[in-house]
Design a protein around this motif. Structure first.
Motif, PDB file in Angstrom:
ATOM      1  N   SER A  14      27.521   3.405   2.670  1.00 23.35           N
ATOM      2  CA  SER A  14      27.385   4.244   4.003  1.00 23.35           C
ATOM      3  C   SER A  14      26.306   5.160   3.722  1.00 23.35           C
ATOM      4  O   SER A  14      25.701   5.321   2.659  1.00 23.35           O
ATOM      5  N   TYR A  29      25.814  11.930  11.935  1.00 23.26           N
ATOM      6  CA  TYR A  29      26.093  10.412  12.115  1.00 23.26           C
ATOM      7  C   TYR A  29      26.772   9.840  10.638  1.00 23.26           C
ATOM      8  O   TYR A  29      26.072  10.137   9.605  1.00 23.26           O
ATOM      9  N   SER A  31      27.673   6.397   9.097  1.00 20.26           N
ATOM     10  CA  SER A  31      27.615   4.771   9.304  1.00 20.26           C
ATOM     11  C   SER A  31      28.979   4.194   9.012  1.00 20.26           C
ATOM     12  O   SER A  31      29.354   3.156   9.364  1.00 20.26           O
ATOM     13  N   GLY A  34      31.102   5.145  12.109  1.00 24.72           N
ATOM     14  CA  GLY A  34      30.225   4.870  13.382  1.00 24.72           C
ATOM     15  C   GLY A  34      30.279   6.178  14.176  1.00 24.72           C
ATOM     16  O   GLY A  34      29.677   6.237  15.151  1.00 24.72           O
ATOM     17  N   TYR A  36      29.081   9.546  15.821  1.00 29.28           N
ATOM     18  CA  TYR A  36      27.728  10.089  16.045  1.00 29.28           C
ATOM     19  C   TYR A  36      28.028  11.214  17.188  1.00 29.28           C
ATOM     20  O   TYR A  36      28.819  11.170  18.158  1.00 29.28           O
ATOM     21  N   ASN A  49      30.427   6.613  19.642  1.00 32.22           N
ATOM     22  CA  ASN A  49      30.753   5.402  18.232  1.00 32.22           C
ATOM     23  C   ASN A  49      29.555   4.598  18.365  1.00 32.22           C
ATOM     24  O   ASN A  49      29.257   4.061  19.276  1.00 32.22           O
ATOM     25  N   VAL A  50      28.713   4.622  17.107  1.00 28.89           N
ATOM     26  CA  VAL A  50      27.609   3.808  17.238  1.00 28.89           C
ATOM     27  C   VAL A  50      27.647   3.171  15.784  1.00 28.89           C
ATOM     28  O   VAL A  50      27.726   3.695  14.641  1.00 28.89           O
ATOM     29  N   LYS A  51      27.826   1.713  15.893  1.00 28.87           N
ATOM     30  CA  LYS A  51      27.975   0.956  14.611  1.00 28.87           C
ATOM     31  C   LYS A  51      26.640   0.297  14.085  1.00 28.87           C
ATOM     32  O   LYS A  51      25.820  -0.352  15.120  1.00 28.87           O
ATOM     33  N   GLN A 134      22.357   2.526  19.257  1.00 32.62           N
ATOM     34  CA  GLN A 134      22.943   3.362  20.552  1.00 32.62           C
ATOM     35  C   GLN A 134      22.741   2.361  21.584  1.00 32.62           C
ATOM     36  O   GLN A 134      23.335   2.131  22.445  1.00 32.62           O
ATOM     37  N   HIS A 137      24.430  -0.808  22.389  1.00 34.75           N
ATOM     38  CA  HIS A 137      25.764  -0.638  22.821  1.00 34.75           C
ATOM     39  C   HIS A 137      25.986   0.008  24.058  1.00 34.75           C
ATOM     40  O   HIS A 137      26.946  -0.093  24.699  1.00 34.75           O
TER      41      HIS A 137
END
Length: 138
Positions: A14, A29, A31, A34, A36, A49-51, A134, A137
């Motif tokens: 990560s 953030y 990883s 996820g 953020y 949440n950003v994957k 981001q 998504h």
């Protein structure tokens, strides 16, 4: 150079990235989760949440190697302490199965030009990848 890096992508887990003014690293953030959070233009704290994809992570792993992240000092800050409290600060951490590397970087750092430029470039790459993920998504 990438193949000889002390950190291998196959062991990558990560990235943690934090930034803000001075010691206030409110923008964060991770990883792995996820998670953020960041201050938007209205100074409101946004949590989302950003994957990142495996390709995103591979890209960031390679950019770290390209910029010499493994050789960065743990802390490098600007020479003027009062000024550096108002400058952007960045915390970058790459986590692998058996080791990790973290750096605290002050955007006002100006002692070694190439080192500062490399850190600024890595910050830009990480920021762009998170923002692009981001946007995908939304």
């Amino acid at each position: 150079m990438i193949k000889n890096a002390p950190y291998k992508f196959s062991e990558f887990e990560s990235i943690t990235f934090k930034f803000g003014l001075g010691d206030n690293l409110v923008n964060q953030y991770n990883s792995k989760t996820g998670n953020y959070q960041y201050l938007n233009s209205k100074d409101s704290l946004v949590k989302t949440n950003v994957k990142l994809t495996k390709d995103d992570l591979l890209y960031l792993h390679r950019k770290a190697a390209e910029q010499g992240f493994w050789n960065f000092p743990e802390v490098f800050s600007g020479s003027d302490k009062t000024k550096s409290l108002k400058s952007p600060h960045y915390y970058i951490e790459y986590n692998y199965k058996n080791k990790s590397k973290h750096v605290l970087f002050d955007a006002d750092y100006n002692e070694k030009q190439k080192l500062g430029d490399a850190a600024r470039q890595l910050v830009k790459e990480i920021t762009n990848v998170i923002n692009d993920a981001q946007d995908r998504h939304n």
